[in-house]
Design a protein around this motif. Structure first.
Motif: not given
Length: 252
Positions: A112-139
């Motif tokens: 993320v840092g490498e690409l942000s430095k190269e192209f600018g942070s406005q060009s970098i979208v980080v996609s995060i896929d999460v699922k809730q476990n039995a304790l209610g925490d997101y993994e």
């Protein structure tokens, strides 16, 4: 600021697909023709992600991206197998305005840092896929929901923002493709530490689901897929409805 309505294109091969909870995918059409439709309807941008690219060790087919860019005026955020500056350049040169990082950003946050430095942070979208476990925490899951990680979501959100992520796309695997509404608790819980624009994905099924998301969370945009592809909704009517409920949006 205006809230954004963003069609989410999931590619498998050269076709658009939709599933439920990251499984049981069905073909829903040609990405190029669908992009033209949502462009005409007044979508704010498109997110295009190849869901099998990382698992298959390849880059998204940039020829498809180029075809979409040629017929569509919308900003394009494109992901699928991007794991280097060279990969990112190929995607951007094909017509993308932003690159979307998922699996490789989780495995190697320094990317993320490498690409942000190269192209600018406005060009970098980080996609995060999460699922809730039995304790209610997101993994956090990677490789299109196939592998659960042991990475703490809160710590990861803080780290990638420090590294230069310009935008976040947070998808609830539990809600994805269910048409049952967004995981409001997910976006409420982490919005306090998110200092960049972020997009909610997973669960959009009705107009009121979108209104609720924007009224109850600080989400900047929603990504919608099955609601558009498999139900009788379009961007024009979605925007008209949520504007009538007091949500600030760009005119379709």
């Amino acid at each position: 600021m205006y809230k954004r309505i963003i069609p989410l294109f999931l590619l498998k091969g050269n076709r658009l697909v939709k599933g439920v909870n990251f499984s049981n995918y069905i073909d829903v059409g040609d990405p190029v023709s669908q992009a033209m439709i949502y462009d005409a309807q007044g979508a704010d941008e498109l997110i295009i992600v190849d869901i099998t690219a990382s698992k298959e060790g390849r880059l998204i087919n940039t020829k498809i991206v180029k075809k979409i860019a040629e017929v569509c005026r919308l900003p394009l955020a494109v992901g699928g197998g991007i794991k280097s500056v060279t990969d990112a350049k190929k995607v951007l040169m094909s017509g993308a305005d932003k690159i979307v990082l998922n699996t490789w950003a989780v495995k190697h946050p320094e990317l993320v840092g490498e690409l942000s430095k190269e192209f600018g942070s406005q060009s970098i979208v980080v996609s995060i896929d999460v699922k809730q476990n039995a304790l209610g925490d997101y993994e956090i899951y990677i490789f299109s929901g196939d592998i659960k990680t042991e990475i703490n979501l809160l710590s990861f959100l803080e780290k990638i923002q420090e590294m230069g992520a310009g935008e976040l796309l947070i998808t609830s695997i539990d809600k994805e493709g269910t048409l049952s509404g967004f995981d409001i608790e997910l976006y409420k819980r982490f919005s306090k530490i998110i200092n960049v624009p972020f997009i909610a994905s997973g669960g959009a099924g009705t107009y009121d689901n979108i209104v609720e998301l924007f009224e109850k969370t600080k989400t900047d945009a929603c990504a919608i897929g099955k609601m558009l592809f498999l139900r009788d909704y379009d961007i024009v009517r979605i925007k008209q409805y949520i504007k009538g409920k007091g949500v600030a949006i760009r005119e379709a």
